[in-house]
Each structure stands twice: as structure tokens, then as C-alpha cells.
Design a protein around this motif. Sequence first.
Motif, mmCIF file in Angstrom:
data_model
loop_
_atom_site.group_PDB
_atom_site.id
_atom_site.type_symbol
_atom_site.label_atom_id
_atom_site.label_comp_id
_atom_site.label_asym_id
_atom_site.label_seq_id
_atom_site.Cartn_x
_atom_site.Cartn_y
_atom_site.Cartn_z
ATOM 1 N N GLU B 165 12.521 8.698 11.853
ATOM 2 C CA GLU B 165 11.593 8.555 13.016
ATOM 3 C C GLU B 165 12.099 8.822 14.170
ATOM 4 O O GLU B 165 11.412 9.034 15.165
ATOM 5 N N LEU B 166 13.270 8.616 14.512
ATOM 6 C CA LEU B 166 14.103 9.007 15.892
ATOM 7 C C LEU B 166 13.634 10.230 16.262
ATOM 8 O O LEU B 166 13.285 10.544 17.351
ATOM 9 N N ALA B 169 9.909 10.895 16.840
ATOM 10 C CA ALA B 169 9.495 10.389 18.201
ATOM 11 C C ALA B 169 10.155 11.340 19.288
ATOM 12 O O ALA B 169 9.146 11.345 20.170
ATOM 13 N N ALA B 170 11.171 11.781 19.303
ATOM 14 C CA ALA B 170 11.530 12.755 20.416
ATOM 15 C C ALA B 170 10.576 13.948 20.368
ATOM 16 O O ALA B 170 10.350 14.199 21.300
ATOM 17 N N ARG B 183 19.205 16.101 22.263
ATOM 18 C CA ARG B 183 19.013 14.824 22.866
ATOM 19 C C ARG B 183 19.071 13.580 22.231
ATOM 20 O O ARG B 183 19.359 12.494 22.802
ATOM 21 N N VAL B 184 18.732 13.746 20.926
ATOM 22 C CA VAL B 184 18.604 12.446 20.164
ATOM 23 C C VAL B 184 19.755 12.493 19.104
ATOM 24 O O VAL B 184 20.477 11.580 19.159
ATOM 25 N N PRO B 187 23.532 12.991 20.107
ATOM 26 C CA PRO B 187 24.181 11.581 20.522
ATOM 27 C C PRO B 187 24.250 10.371 19.709
ATOM 28 O O PRO B 187 25.166 9.663 19.694
ATOM 29 N N VAL B 188 23.061 10.093 19.088
ATOM 30 C CA VAL B 188 23.329 9.085 17.914
ATOM 31 C C VAL B 188 24.086 9.351 16.772
ATOM 32 O O VAL B 188 24.701 8.372 16.424
ATOM 33 N N LEU B 267 27.095 3.338 17.341
ATOM 34 C CA LEU B 267 25.918 3.514 18.189
ATOM 35 C C LEU B 267 24.582 3.252 17.649
ATOM 36 O O LEU B 267 23.401 3.557 18.121
ATOM 37 N N ALA B 269 23.192 1.038 15.810
ATOM 38 C CA ALA B 269 22.585 -0.036 15.841
ATOM 39 C C ALA B 269 21.448 -0.298 16.955
ATOM 40 O O ALA B 269 21.463 -0.013 18.088
ATOM 41 N N GLY B 270 20.142 -0.947 16.231
ATOM 42 C CA GLY B 270 19.204 -1.115 17.350
ATOM 43 C C GLY B 270 18.174 -0.112 17.195
ATOM 44 O O GLY B 270 17.301 -0.096 17.908
ATOM 45 N N ALA B 271 18.496 1.163 16.604
ATOM 46 C CA ALA B 271 17.286 2.260 16.633
ATOM 47 C C ALA B 271 16.036 1.646 16.090
ATOM 48 O O ALA B 271 15.098 1.898 16.487
ATOM 49 N N VAL B 272 16.309 1.334 14.931
ATOM 50 C CA VAL B 272 15.016 1.001 14.219
ATOM 51 C C VAL B 272 15.367 -0.510 13.549
ATOM 52 O O VAL B 272 16.679 -1.026 13.644
ATOM 53 N N LYS B 273 14.247 -1.437 12.929
ATOM 54 C CA LYS B 273 14.491 -2.642 12.566
ATOM 55 C C LYS B 273 15.553 -2.283 11.264
ATOM 56 O O LYS B 273 15.502 -1.624 10.689
#
Lengths: 353, 274
Positions: B165-166, B169-170, B183-184, B187-188, B267, B269-273
Motif C-alpha cells: 500500500e505504501l 499510496a505514493a 521517495r518511499v 527510504p523505508v 523505520l 514501524a507505524g506505516a500501516v496498522k
Amino acid sequence: MATLELDNVYRRFGAVTALDGVTLEVGDGELCVVVGPSGCGKSTLLRVVAGLEKLDSGSVRIDGQDVTRSEPRERDVAFVFQSYALYPHLTVRENLAFPLRVRGVPRAEREGRVREAAELLAITELLERRPGQLSGGQRQRVAMGRAVVRRPRLFLFDEPLSNLDARLRGRMRVELIELHRRLRTTSLYVTHDQAEAMTLGQKLVVLRDGCIHQVGTPRAIYERPADPFVAGFIGSPPMNFLEGTVRSGSGGRLLDWAGPAVPAPEWVPEGPALLGLRPEDLFPGTGPLAMRVRVVEDLGGDRFVYGEASGVPLVYRAEPAQHVPSPEEQISLAVRPGKEHWFVRGRRLKPGG
Amino acid sequence: MKRALARLILWVGIGATVLLSLGPFVWFATTSLKTPVEITSVPPRFWSSGTLEPYRSALVHHGLGGYMRNSAIVAGGTTIVTLAFASLAAYALARLRVPGHRLLLLAVLAAAMFPQIAIAGPIWRVLRALGLLNTHAGLVIPYVSLTLPLAIWLLASFFRELPLELEEAARVDGCTRLGALVRVVAPVAAPGVFTVAILVFVYAWNEFFFALLVLSDPSKHTLPVGIALFPGQYTMPWGEIAAASVAATLPLIMLVLLFQRRIVSGLAAGAVKG
């Protein structure tokens, strides 16, 4: 502000047909909710509109412009994911600014719009945090903020509230309605939760196995479901069904089912038929249904009495003032006149025809 | 009682591991600070007088600085080129519906299985034909080809674990596929990218065999080859060798310490539920 039109969209994954000829129109500024059981193709539908999923045939038009073959970034739509999909390496502020930065919006305007969106969603004090430091509800808001900041032609929501607890979900539902009233952006909202669909939608679309079963206002669909599936899916607890055969008796038409025959109106043709009865349209009284009570569900406001009649499960809603029977009690149920739903060969029968 | 025993075994194990891996290094570190007399004293002495003479000598008489620079160029170049190729390849294999991607991954793995000596001859001939013998580029090319398989495998598994999904979304937010990757995804996936970068860098920094094969000009030599050629016909400059070895290790330690935080920080952590 835009309209959305889907024309005869097909999408297959191997042997599974996710979208089986979907044709749908969403008017400018409308909030359209697509509801259906899991695996009905509703997420695929949303992803096709976003351009994240290719379609096998058919077309998608946004504002009259054919975007069937366009890349997601060319469609000018915003997507709110079920999992939120926030960028974990960016702060909330950078998350909100991301779509603007990618599109080359100048810095000054970017900052203004981020501030505006943050205020609209009441997340101003979270701007410097990272997604990992936010609660579920806060992430949800940020995800919506990232959609709002774009001022896109369309909002696409993929079950955005399903990861929240019940209380928060209720609150976000109300906020979403208010948000839509303020922004008036055309929205397509997908959910499996029929209660959510009923409260949100101006236009409700019931989808199953990639086919649209019915389109209408929530009230119209609730009161006049087009087929047994819609009748059973919309409404909680679900509608009661008596399946049997209609025949002409001495005093008029009768439905023969597992229990004692119940009267049927003259406009129901002889032959196999399905009678649907909403829980609130049944009440204790002199009537054709003899129910043995099994369980009473007390929700505080509403009380639902579950039982069975001649092997067929039945449920009715007890009015506040009514006596509530105890389990194993035998009671007789009457039907509110004119509230019966008759289905023949999988379609709803209209009175007189 | 049983617990105490388990604990004892654990600590003995840890102690042995640390002693075995750090012991030689510590011995070399003290050796690098000894005078020639201290080095050859009988019985051997652990503590040294702390002279910096071996370092000075390694720099001035043996050209340690030049080797350092050469190693930095080769290892840095290898890391950058390998990461660029590997991240694109790994992304394609992890995300795009590449026909036969399973077979491709296996082929990549198989390519990493050849022993170096088996490919040394062909590589030497290829480099000679290209006129790249005795150049740093000529060393970077075999290093890239040798580190690519591992890098692709590691990165592909890192990319596969990132929520899809990341990227979606981008892309909806206005990125191209490449833009979403830069960009996504990158880095992630930074912890993974840094891990791979360090592995590749360390490999290229330490590699001896190809460096000896490809580079014959002493001014082009990298650290391992350079240090190996310290001994003269009649001399064995242990102090200088130890000093150069310690100096060669320091950049690696610094690199790992520098990036360790980014590797461990989790890093994603917190991207998705979750």
C-alpha cells in the motif's frame, strides 16, 4: 468536483471474476457507498478507479474524460487505504505535504494547504510526529488529511474505519459525513459493514460476486430490496425468510412452507416463492407464526427475540413496552400488514404486478 | 540450579566468542604500538610503550595513505554501483510480475556459487580485452558482479516485506513507479539498504585475490594487497603491518557504528496498522 462513470467493467484473476460487468455512475459531489460481503470485488472496483488495478474490458471516466489506461498519478484522485499507508519515514507534516511536493506545488502554498488540512482534521498538534507515534484514530485522520490536502477530483475510501474500535468508528463516521458536507468532493466509499453503509451513503450500491445487485438510497434499499440477497444483507438482524409454494385456497392465496400456511396477496403468482419479513415487522399477537423462543438479545435500547418456527429460524424486535418472552416459551407472531417482501425467482414482486 | 548452569554455559560461550574474535585484533592493536625491541622480546609482552612510530613508518615508508585512498575508491565505487543495480533488480523481482522471476532469482543465486578461482582467468582476459587491467574500474567491475547476487537477494526480501500500500499510496499521490521507489520504498527500506551497503563495502574493502590479480602497479594497490607486500626481502616489519591493519579496520568500525542506529531503528514501524 467531478463525476465518475464506470462502463461495463470486467476484471478476472485467473478463474475468479472480481468484477463482472459493473456499470455505475456517481454524480458530482455525491458520496457513494459500495457495500458487499468480503470477496465481492468492492476493493477491486476502487483500485480500478484509482488505476492501481488494470481492467480486462470496459472503461472508467472521470469528469467525462476516459482514464481507463491512465496511470494512477494522472487521474487526480486520492485514496484512503484500510491500512492508512502513511509514509513511516516522514513526519505528519511531511506526509501531508508529500502529494503537493511531488506535484511541484510551491512551498508557500504547500504550507498553507497543509495547515488548512491539519486544522480541518484537528491534527495540528501532531504535525511534527511520525506515524509510529500515533494512535489508530490519529493515523486515520492523517490519512484523510493527506487525501484532503490534494483537493482531488475524487476521494476513494477503502474500508477506512475497519481498523478502529467500535466507539471511535462511530465518531469518525459522523466526522466523515461532516467532512463530505463541507468539501462536497465526489467520493466512492467501500465497506463490508452494512450499518456503516446505511449511515454514510447518499447512494448505496450493493455488490456481490462482482455484480451490482441494487443501487439506491439506503432507505429505498432497506424498504424495497430488489432480491433476496440484498434483503438478507442489508439490515441487522437480517430479514426472516419463509420459503415455500403459493397456491390458491378456498379463502384466497396461501403460502405453504414448513409450518402452517400463511396467507399471500392475490398478486403473488402460484408456484415457488420466498416471503421476507423484517424483525421490526413481526410482533406477538394472533398470527400464523408459532415461534419457540431460544435467546433474547438485550442491546439496551433494542431487544431482539430469537427462536424458530417449524425448524425455520426467526427473529423479531420487541417494542420497549412489550412483554419479553423467556426462552422455551411458545408464542404466536403476527405480521405488520403491508410489510411483507415477496420474492419470486430471485426478484422482488411489486404489488399489483 | 539448572538455570544457573545454563547461564554459566551462556557466559562461557559468549566469553569464548569474544576472546576468539577480538583477541587477535587486540593483540595486533597493542603490537602496532610497540617498538621493534618490544615486539621481538621473549617472553612476549602484552603491554606496549605506546609509541606511534609504526604508524608514522607505515605512512611514510610504505605508502599506507595511498592504499587507503585506493581502497576507499574501489570499495565506495563498488557499493554505489552494486546498490544502484541491485535495488532496481530486487524491486523488479519483488514487486513486478516479471515472467519467470523465480527462475531468475535462482539463476542469480547460482551465479554466486562459482568459486573465485574458477572465474579468475576469464575475468582477467575480459578486463585485458577491455583495457581495464591495472585500473580501479577494472576492479570495481568484478566486485560488482560478485556482490550483486547477495545484494539482490537481500534487497528483494526487504522490499517484499514492505507493505504494498505504501507504494500504491505514493503512486496515487503523484509518483511514477521509479519515483515511488526513490521517495518511499528506498527510504523505508533503509535498514535493509544500509545492511547491504555495509556488507558490500566490507567485502570490497577486504578482498585480496582479485585485487592482486587485476592491479600490478603498486600505486594502484588496495589495502589488503598493499599490506601483504610490506615485508621486504630481508625484513619483516611487524609493527608497520600491525599499524596498517589497525588503520585498515578503523573505517569499517566507524561505518558500522555510524549506520548501526539506522539499521536497528526499525523505520518501518507505524506505516500501516500492525
